[in-house]
Design a protein around this motif. Structure first.
Motif, short mmCIF file in Angstrom:
data_model
loop_
_atom_site.label_atom_id
_atom_site.label_comp_id
_atom_site.label_asym_id
_atom_site.label_seq_id
_atom_site.Cartn_x
_atom_site.Cartn_y
_atom_site.Cartn_z
N ARG A 166 0.84 -1.19 0.00
CA ARG A 166 0.00 0.00 0.00
C ARG A 166 0.88 1.24 0.00
O ARG A 166 2.01 1.21 0.48
N ALA A 167 0.33 2.34 -0.47
CA ALA A 167 1.00 3.64 -0.35
C ALA A 167 0.98 4.07 1.11
O ALA A 167 0.12 3.63 1.88
N PRO A 168 1.91 4.94 1.52
CA PRO A 168 1.97 5.35 2.94
C PRO A 168 0.64 5.89 3.48
O PRO A 168 0.25 5.55 4.60
N ALA A 169 -0.05 6.71 2.71
CA ALA A 169 -1.32 7.25 3.19
C ALA A 169 -2.35 6.16 3.40
O ALA A 169 -3.15 6.20 4.35
N GLU A 170 -2.34 5.15 2.53
CA GLU A 170 -3.27 4.04 2.67
C GLU A 170 -2.90 3.15 3.86
O GLU A 170 -3.78 2.57 4.51
N ARG A 171 -1.59 3.04 4.15
CA ARG A 171 -1.18 2.28 5.33
C ARG A 171 -1.70 2.96 6.60
O ARG A 171 -2.18 2.30 7.53
N GLU A 172 -1.58 4.28 6.65
CA GLU A 172 -2.08 5.04 7.80
C GLU A 172 -3.59 4.85 7.96
O GLU A 172 -4.09 4.63 9.07
N LYS A 173 -4.30 4.91 6.87
CA LYS A 173 -5.76 4.75 6.90
C LYS A 173 -6.13 3.35 7.38
O LYS A 173 -7.03 3.19 8.22
N PHE A 174 -5.44 2.32 6.85
CA PHE A 174 -5.73 0.94 7.26
C PHE A 174 -5.43 0.76 8.74
O PHE A 174 -6.20 0.12 9.47
N TYR A 175 -4.32 1.31 9.19
CA TYR A 175 -3.93 1.17 10.60
C TYR A 175 -4.99 1.78 11.51
O TYR A 175 -5.39 1.18 12.52
#
Length: 364
Positions: A166-175
């Motif tokens: 995932r892109a960093p922003a998507e990782r943050e959202k998933f977390y």
């Protein structure tokens, strides 16, 4: 390792069946030049083998523990006897239906004496189930987490989602939306506490000089690993969550390094001993793992001084802190350079994310 910890901790079993320190960070911190000599904590052997990729003249891998020495010796024989794919199966990085046959092939190698063969025959059932990289006490701690605790917190679909690219922003959202729920936060405080890790994973003696909350530290560093770094490229995280390495592998197990390591195995000297026993020899680089935090301040200062006396001008030292802040004692300030900025950059990308700090120092 030092005599001090040898009197307080047990060394009669495999504590670490693989090395839980990022070899990419280690190699970049040590900056080994062709022809240099390296002194390395042995542990399970992965990082001592990884250091061979930097073209040193020699690497001394030492450990107090006879079972840890057996781990290193088995790896040396496996690199010589197996193909790369077979090595990954034996180690447990990949699933396998014939680990028993691979183990037998390695145990027939000329490097394996009767004691080593007997030791690994005694580990056969665990090797068949998990691979060589899964037979240690610390790995069993993660197995309990993976099989007994994690399912209470997250579904397999969530685990797979976390490990997806995932892109960093998507990782943050998933977390935030899927991973960091109240069960996860409660589990971090309970399972990754000092008491539980001491009982199931590390030897309690390793926490004698510890400071602060282990679970709070693990929580901070885990968020970094899950959001700031890419979980899909983290072999240590994959093993914790899945019981095998993902598409990414630790440095010593990557295909592009396999033949290089195999060709340089004769440069690796494996010794069951303390660090102090090497007084009189000289080295250009030191992989010291997290050894210093097992020692009281006086023991740390004495051992540090012994190592500086072994160091050639320009020698580099790399080591980790988990819960005990350790760096060069003040009386050695005129003999070392603290490479703080390099250490910070490397710590920020450390895929083996448990440690609170990384130290890189250079001898004047």
């Amino acid at each position: 390792m030092s005599k001090d910890i040898s009197q307080r901790a047990r060394f009669d079993h495999v504590r670490y069946a693989q090395v839980w320190e990022d070899a990419d960070v280690l190699v970049q911190g040590l900056r080994i030049r062709s022809g240099e000599s390296v002194l390395s904590i042995g542990s399970a052997g992965d990082n001592a083998l990884a250091l061979l990729t930097a073209d040193p003249a020699s690497v001394v891998a030492l450990d107090l523990s006879a079972p840890q020495i057996m781990c290193i010796r088995l790896r040396i024989a496996a690199y010589r006897a197996l193909t790369h794919d077979q090595l990954l199966e034996l180690m447990g990085s990949r699933e396998s239906t014939w680990r028993g046959e691979l183990l037998d092939l390695v145990l027939k190698a000329p490097e394996i004496d009767a004691d080593c063969a007997s030791f690994w025959d005694g580990q056969r059932d665990a090797v068949l189930r998990h691979g060589v990289g899964g037979v240690g006490r610390f790995e069993h701690y993660f197995e309990i987490f993976r099989e007994k605790v994690l399912p209470w917190v997250h579904s397999q679909a969530s685990v797979d989602g976390l490990l997806a690219e995932r892109a960093p922003a998507e990782r943050e959202k998933f977390y935030r939306a899927r991973w960091n729920n109240w069960r996860w936060r409660l589990m971090l405080k309970a399972f990754f506490s000092r008491a539980v890790m001491g009982k199931l994973g590390r030897d309690p003696a390793f926490f004698t000089h510890a400071q602060g909350s282990l679970s709070d530290q693990v929580a901070r560093r885990t968020r970094h690993a899950l959001v700031e770094l890419d979980p899909s490229q983290n072999p240590y995280l994959h093993w914790i969550l899945k019981g095998r390495h993902g598409a990414a592998l630790p440095l010593a197990l990557r295909e592009e390094h396999f033949q290089t390591i195999r060709d340089r195995l004769d440069r690796l000297e494996v010794v069951q001993s303390t660090l102090e026993s090497f007084a009189g020899r000289s080295f250009d680089a030191f992989n010291l793992s997290d050894l210093f935090e097992y020692l009281d301040p006086a023991g740390f200062e004495a051992l540090y001084g012994a190592l500086i006396d072994m160091a050639r001008p320009g020698a580099r030292l790399v080591y980790w802190n988990m819960m005990v802040p350790r760096s060069a004692p003040p009386r050695f300030e005129d003999r070392i350079v603290r490479e703080t900025e390099l250490a910070r950059r490397l710590h920020d990308k450390d895929k083996a994310f448990f440690y609170s700090n990384l130290i890189v120092e250079r001898v004047r």
